[in-house]
Design a protein around this motif. Structure first.
Motif, PDB file in Angstrom:
ATOM      1  N   GLN A   1     -15.108  -1.173 -24.833  1.00 37.88           N
ATOM      2  CA  GLN A   1     -14.173  -2.254 -24.543  1.00 37.88           C
ATOM      3  C   GLN A   1     -12.863  -1.709 -23.963  1.00 37.88           C
ATOM      4  OE1 GLN A   1     -14.106  -4.054 -28.419  1.00 37.88           O
ATOM      5  NE2 GLN A   1     -15.614  -5.623 -27.865  1.00 37.88           N
TER       6      GLN A   1
ATOM      7  N   THR B   1     -23.557  -7.300 -42.037  1.00 37.75           N
ATOM      8  CA  THR B   1     -23.282  -6.623 -40.767  1.00 37.75           C
ATOM      9  C   THR B   1     -22.539  -7.561 -39.826  1.00 37.75           C
ATOM     10  OG1 THR B   1     -25.222  -5.220 -41.026  1.00 37.75           O
ATOM     11  CG2 THR B   1     -24.355  -5.481 -38.791  1.00 37.75           C
TER      12      THR B   1
ATOM     13  N   ILE C   1     -28.387  -0.724 -32.700  1.00 33.00           N
ATOM     14  CA  ILE C   1     -28.017  -0.301 -34.055  1.00 33.00           C
ATOM     15  C   ILE C   1     -29.307   0.033 -34.787  1.00 33.00           C
ATOM     16  CG2 ILE C   1     -26.870  -0.926 -36.213  1.00 33.00           C
ATOM     17  CD1 ILE C   1     -25.377  -3.128 -34.665  1.00 33.00           C
TER      18      ILE C   1
ATOM     19  N   LEU D   1     -23.709   1.536 -38.576  1.00 29.09           N
ATOM     20  CA  LEU D   1     -22.933   0.381 -38.152  1.00 29.09           C
ATOM     21  C   LEU D   1     -21.535   0.800 -37.696  1.00 29.09           C
ATOM     22  CD1 LEU D   1     -22.597  -2.636 -37.792  1.00 29.09           C
ATOM     23  CD2 LEU D   1     -21.925  -2.770 -40.189  1.00 29.09           C
ATOM     24  N   LEU D   2     -20.900   1.682 -38.439  1.00 30.52           N
ATOM     25  CA  LEU D   2     -19.558   2.134 -38.067  1.00 30.52           C
ATOM     26  C   LEU D   2     -19.587   2.912 -36.759  1.00 30.52           C
ATOM     27  CD1 LEU D   2     -18.174   3.127 -41.583  1.00 30.52           C
ATOM     28  CD2 LEU D   2     -17.793   1.005 -40.300  1.00 30.52           C
TER      29      LEU D   2
ATOM     30  N   ARG E   1     -18.735   0.558 -29.388  1.00 32.79           N
ATOM     31  CA  ARG E   1     -18.393  -0.722 -28.768  1.00 32.79           C
ATOM     32  C   ARG E   1     -16.895  -0.793 -28.469  1.00 32.79           C
ATOM     33  NH1 ARG E   1     -18.989  -6.576 -31.604  1.00 32.79           N
ATOM     34  NH2 ARG E   1     -17.097  -5.843 -32.601  1.00 32.79           N
ATOM     35  N   ARG E   2     -16.092  -0.340 -29.399  1.00 36.76           N
ATOM     36  CA  ARG E   2     -14.642  -0.351 -29.205  1.00 36.76           C
ATOM     37  C   ARG E   2     -14.248   0.546 -28.024  1.00 36.76           C
ATOM     38  NH1 ARG E   2     -11.985   0.248 -34.699  1.00 36.76           N
ATOM     39  NH2 ARG E   2     -12.596  -1.920 -34.867  1.00 36.76           N
TER      40      ARG E   2
ATOM     41  N   LEU F   1     -18.723  -7.007 -38.328  1.00 39.03           N
ATOM     42  CA  LEU F   1     -18.466  -6.926 -36.890  1.00 39.03           C
ATOM     43  C   LEU F   1     -17.734  -8.146 -36.351  1.00 39.03           C
ATOM     44  CD1 LEU F   1     -21.842  -5.458 -35.556  1.00 39.03           C
ATOM     45  CD2 LEU F   1     -19.657  -4.259 -35.858  1.00 39.03           C
TER      46      LEU F   1
ATOM     47  N   TYR G   1     -21.743   2.403 -34.304  1.00 44.92           N
ATOM     48  CA  TYR G   1     -21.898   1.378 -33.266  1.00 44.92           C
ATOM     49  C   TYR G   1     -20.556   0.704 -32.980  1.00 44.92           C
ATOM     50  CZ  TYR G   1     -22.700  -3.088 -31.077  1.00 44.92           C
ATOM     51  OH  TYR G   1     -22.598  -4.161 -30.235  1.00 44.92           O
ATOM     52  N   ARG G   2     -19.830   0.355 -34.033  1.00 45.52           N
ATOM     53  CA  ARG G   2     -18.544  -0.316 -33.851  1.00 45.52           C
ATOM     54  C   ARG G   2     -17.571   0.553 -33.043  1.00 45.52           C
ATOM     55  NH1 ARG G   2     -14.988  -2.168 -38.936  1.00 45.52           N
ATOM     56  NH2 ARG G   2     -14.636   0.058 -38.989  1.00 45.52           N
ATOM     57  N   GLU G   3     -17.570   1.854 -33.313  1.00 41.60           N
ATOM     58  CA  GLU G   3     -16.693   2.762 -32.566  1.00 41.60           C
ATOM     59  C   GLU G   3     -17.123   2.864 -31.104  1.00 41.60           C
ATOM     60  OE1 GLU G   3     -13.717   4.198 -33.195  1.00 41.60           O
ATOM     61  OE2 GLU G   3     -13.884   2.843 -34.909  1.00 41.60           O
TER      62      GLU G   3
END
Length: 176
Positions: free
Chosen positions: A136, A89, A109, A125-126, A132-133, A93, A128-130
């Motif tokens: 940002q 993970t 997560i 996880l994906l 976070r992006r 990331l 969460y990444r989206e």
């Protein structure tokens, strides 16, 4: 396909007419605007009737590979399990493992425990990444200010600080 046959593979771009034809076909097909019907894509063989329909996910992956190769980039295809360790993970990331542990403990997560080990599902996880992006990009947009050549630099700095504070307040929640 046997699991042992799955491996990470990197494909280097090669300038050839076939790649350009595939790229042009894919682009033209998307730009054709074929109405509300769902697009269907096929992989065809050398003989008539020798074809199989590609699922949307496979088409999207193929499109991304062809676009990258056409632009001169190398492409790596690496099979992933659907359940990741905290180190996997962190690697995905681009952050440290202790930071991943902190995110898990904060509930940012979702994860499962297998004995004493934490396991993270790839779809979580994906997602969460989206998130976070998106956060940002929102923060960047919130801190963007137009600068007039005639404007005093101190007032620009003050506006930027105010915008950063507003973003920080949104991120940490309302202060008491």
């Amino acid at each position: 396909m046997v699991a042992s046959a799955l491996k990470e593979e990197t494909y280097l771009p090669q300038r050839n007419e076939q790649l350009a034809q595939v790229h042009d076909f894919l682009r033209a097909h998307e730009q054709a605007g074929r109405g509300s019907a769902l697009p269907r894509y096929f992989l065809v063989g050398a003989t008539p009737g020798d074809r199989v329909e590609l699922p949307a996910e496979i088409y999207a992956a193929l499109r991304q590979v062809v676009d990258a190769l056409q632009q001169g980039f190398a492409v790596t295809v690496a099979p992933q399990t659907l359940t990741l360790t905290t180190q996997q993970t962190a690697d995905l990331l681009g952050i440290s493992r202790p930071t991943v542990i902190k995110l898990l403990d904060e509930g940012q997560i979702p994860f499962e425990r297998v004995g004493t080990h934490r396991r993270i599902r790839l779809p979580h996880l994906l997602a969460y990444r989206e998130r976070r992006r998106a956060e940002q990009y929102a923060a960047l947009e919130a801190t963007a200010v137009s600068i007039d050549d005639e404007e005093d630099p101190d007032s620009v700095i003050t506006r930027l600080r105010t915008a950063r504070r507003a973003v920080a307040r949104r991120r940490t929640g309302p202060s008491e």
